[in-house]
Scaffold this motif. Structure first.
Motif, PDB file in Angstrom:
ATOM      1  N   PRO A   1      -6.747  -4.189   1.407  1.00  0.00           N
ATOM      2  CA  PRO A   1      -5.759  -4.627   2.387  1.00  0.00           C
ATOM      3  C   PRO A   1      -5.692  -6.137   2.482  1.00  0.00           C
ATOM      4  O   PRO A   1      -6.715  -6.804   2.629  1.00  0.00           O
TER       5      PRO A   1
ATOM      6  N   THR B   1      -3.414   3.647   6.510  1.00  0.00           N
ATOM      7  CA  THR B   1      -2.977   2.247   6.644  1.00  0.00           C
ATOM      8  C   THR B   1      -1.461   2.168   6.835  1.00  0.00           C
ATOM      9  O   THR B   1      -0.940   1.124   7.225  1.00  0.00           O
TER      10      THR B   1
ATOM     11  N   VAL C   1      -8.090   3.004   0.202  1.00  0.00           N
ATOM     12  CA  VAL C   1      -8.143   1.579   0.535  1.00  0.00           C
ATOM     13  C   VAL C   1      -9.559   1.294   1.020  1.00  0.00           C
ATOM     14  O   VAL C   1     -10.143   2.117   1.725  1.00  0.00           O
TER      15      VAL C   1
ATOM     16  N   ILE D   1      -5.007   5.954   1.893  1.00  0.00           N
ATOM     17  CA  ILE D   1      -3.912   4.964   2.019  1.00  0.00           C
ATOM     18  C   ILE D   1      -2.980   5.347   3.168  1.00  0.00           C
ATOM     19  O   ILE D   1      -2.497   4.490   3.903  1.00  0.00           O
TER      20      ILE D   1
ATOM     21  N   GLY E   1      -6.758   0.375  -3.225  1.00  0.00           N
ATOM     22  CA  GLY E   1      -6.101  -0.712  -2.508  1.00  0.00           C
ATOM     23  C   GLY E   1      -7.095  -1.608  -1.789  1.00  0.00           C
ATOM     24  O   GLY E   1      -8.152  -1.169  -1.335  1.00  0.00           O
TER      25      GLY E   1
ATOM     26  N   LEU F   1       0.841  -1.203   0.000  1.00  0.00           N
ATOM     27  CA  LEU F   1       0.000   0.000   0.000  1.00  0.00           C
ATOM     28  C   LEU F   1       0.878   1.256   0.000  1.00  0.00           C
ATOM     29  O   LEU F   1       0.519   2.270  -0.611  1.00  0.00           O
TER      30      LEU F   1
END
Ligand code: F6P
Length: 438
Positions: free
Chosen positions: A207, A414, A398, A411, A205, A184
Motif C-alpha cells: 500500500p 483495502t 496486500v 486486497i 500489493g 490495488l
C-alpha cells in the motif's frame, strides 16, 4: 464502533488466496531465520466495544494472518522471474521499497531475475512507453537515498488481458504492485484475469499513499516524511505571520479525502490556530464562521496560522458544477488554498483592516522527497514481508501494518473505502484542543 473502522459485517473471509501448497524448503532455513507459522494470527480488533459487538453477533473475532518468512515456499527461486510496478502519485520511500524487494529476492531467496516495469500499469501494456528495466543489486544500490521513483509512475487502469499476456511473455511468476486504492483495485482485477487463465502468477500489493488513507493498514509509507516536511512549511508560515502586523500564514497540504497530514502537522507544530480537513465541513461565513473567528484572532494577537488539506470545502470552491476527473478516476479538486487566500483578502479589505497573508503550498515538494529514517525502516520491513508472502505463493494480498504487526490483508479489504480521520476520535479532538478553533 465508529464509521471509520473496519466493521465485522463487511470483513468477510480474511484467508489469503494461494497458487498452490508450499512444498519447497525455504533457502532461509540455512540462514537461521526465525520463521512465522501459518496459524499465527493478529486480532483485527483491540477495543472492547468492537470485541463485544462481534461476540454479541455470534461472529468469531476476525484475525489477519501474520506476515513473515515461512519454512516452506511455493516458488523455486532458480526458476522464478519477478516484476515490480509502481503506480499513482509519487511518495517518499518508493525507491526504498523497490530496493528492498529487489535485494531480498536476489540475496535472501536467490532469485535470478527481477525487472521493473516503467511508468505504472502503462509499462505492462502493449503500448509500454519504455521497455522494463533490469533491477540488479548494483542498479538499486543507492536509490533509497534519493526521492522520486526510479521506475516512474502513471495513473489509471490498462487492459487487464494485455497485462497478463505481457507477464506471461516475460515469464513473470511474482508481481509486486506498489500503489494506492485505485492501483490495488487494478491488482485485484489482474489477479482475477490470471486465475481465469489458470496462470501461475502471484500478485502482491504494497500500500502506497502519502495521504495515509488506505483501509486495513494503520500506517502507509511516506507519511512520516510528509508530516516532517509539512512541519517545516508550517514553521515558515508561522514566522511569516509573526513577522507582520495582522500577518496570516496559510499552508495547503495534501489530503484529497483524508486530513491525516494536516492533522499531524498541526499537532507536530502546535502553533496552528485553524486546521481544516476534508472530514469536517468548513463554515466560512456567519457569526461563528471561520472569517469572523479569524478576524477576532487578528484583533487580539495580530497574527494567525492556518493549515488546510487540499480536499477541504470543495462545495464552496466549485463554480459551475463541472467535475473533471484524473486518470485514476479522482475528481480534480480546485485549489482551496488559493480560494481561502482570496476570500480572506476580500473580507479584510471590506472591513478596511490591514492584512499580510502569505500562502505556502509545499505539496509536490513534500511527496518527491527521499524517505526519512522512520519511513526507510518501515519500507524495508514492508518490502521484505511482501517478498516472503510472494515466495509462498500467496496472491491477491496486500502487506499491511496492524496492531504493531505486519500482516497479510486480502486486497478486497483495502478497497472497502478510504480511511479517514474520525471527527469524534482522539486525533481530531486533540487538534481541536490544541488549536482552540472550537
Ligand atoms: O494520492 C495522493 C495524492 O498525493 C493526493 O493527496 C493528491 O490529490 C494527488 O495525489 C495528486 O496527485 P497528482 O497531481 O499527481 O494527480
Amino acid at each position: 464502533m465508529d464509521a471509520y473502522s473496519l466493521r465485522p459485517d463487511e470483513l468477510g473471509d480474511l484467508t489469503i488466496e494461494r497458487l498452490g501448497p508450499p512444498t519447497i524448503d525455504s533457502p532461509l532455513i540455512e540462514k537461521g531465520v526465525h520463521f512465522v507459522d501459518d496459524d499465527e494470527k493478529i486480532l483485527v480488533y483491540s477495543h472492547s466495544e468492537n470485541i463485544e459487538a462481534c461476540e454479541s453477533s455470534g461472529k468469531e473475532l476476525p484475525m489477519f494472518e501474520r506476515a513473515g518468512p515461512r519454512r516452506k515456499i511455493f516458488f523455486d527461486s532458480k526458476e522464478l522471474n519477478c516484476g515490480i510496478v509502481t503506480c499513482g502519485g509519487l511518495c517518499p520511500g518508493l525507491n526504498d521499497v523497490i530496493r528492498t524487494i529487489t535485494l531480498s529476492l536476489i540475496w535472501q531467496y536467490g532469485v535470478k531475475k527481477v525487472i521493473g516495469f516503467r511508468y505504472g500499469y502503462a509499462g505492462l501494456s502493449s503500448k509500454a512507453p519504455r521497455e522494463p528495466m533490469l533491477l540488479t543489486p548494483e542498479q538499486v544500490k543507492d536509490i533509497h537515498l534519493r526521492g522520486g521513483d526510479i521506475l516512474s509512475s502513471s495513473r489509471g487502469p490498462q487492459d487487464t488481458d494485455e497485462m497478463v499476456d505481457n507477464l506471461e511473455k516475460l515469464g513473470i511468476g511474482l508481481l509486486f504492485v506498489i500503489g494506492g486504492d485505485g492501483t490495488l483495485r487494478g491488482a485485484c482485477e489482474l489477479t482475477k484475469a490470471i486465475n481465469m487463465r489458470e496462470s501461475r502468477i502471484s500478485v502482491v500489493g504494497i500500500p502506497k499513499t502519502i495521504d495515509n488513507d488506505i483501509c486495513g493498514t494503520e500506517q502507509s509509507f511516506g507519511f512520516s516524511t510528509a508530516v516532517e516536511a509539512a512541519r517545516a512549511a508550517v514553521c515558515g508560515a508561522h514566522e511569516e505571520a509573526r513577522g507582520h502586523w495582522n500577518g496570516v500564514g496559510l499552508v495547503k497540504l495534501m489530503g484529497r479525502d483524508s486530513g491525516f497530514i494536516a492533522a499531524y502537522a498541526t499537532l507536530a507544530n502546535s502553533d496552528v490556530n485553524f486546521c481544516f480537513i476534508p472530514e469536517v465541513p468548513l463554515v466560512l461565513d456567519g457569526k461563528d464562521g471561520f472569517l469572523q473567528r479569524l478576524e477576532k484572532r487578528l484583533d487580539k494577537k495580530h497574527h494567525a496560522l492556518i493549515v488546510v488539506a487540499e480536499g477541504v470545502g470543495q462545495e464552496l470552491v466549485e463554480k459551475d458544477g463541472s467535475r473533471e476527473k484524473d486518470a485514476s478516476g479522482n475528481i480534480r479538486y480546485e485549489d482551496i488554498g488559493l480560494f481561502l487566500k482570496r476570500r480572506i483578502t476580500e473580507y479584510f479589505k471590506e472591513k478596511k483592516k490591514p492584512l499580510a497573508l502569505k500562502y505556502i503550498d509545499p505539496s509536490y515538494m513534500i511527496r518527491s522527497l527521499p524517505a526519512d529514517s522512520n519511513d526507510s525502516a518501515f519500507c524495508l520491513m514492508l518490502g521484505r514481508n511482501a517478498v516472503h508472502a510472494g515466495m509462498t505463493g500467496r496472491t491477491d494480498v496486500v502487506v499491511g501494518y496492524w496492531n504493531q504487526y505486519f500482516v497479510h490483508i486480502p486486497i478486497a479489504v483495502t478497497m472497502l473505502r478510504r480511511k479517514r480521520v474520525d471527527p469524534e476520535g482522539d486525533l481530531w479532538q486533540t487538534v481541536l484542543e490544541t488549536t482552540g478553533q472550537g
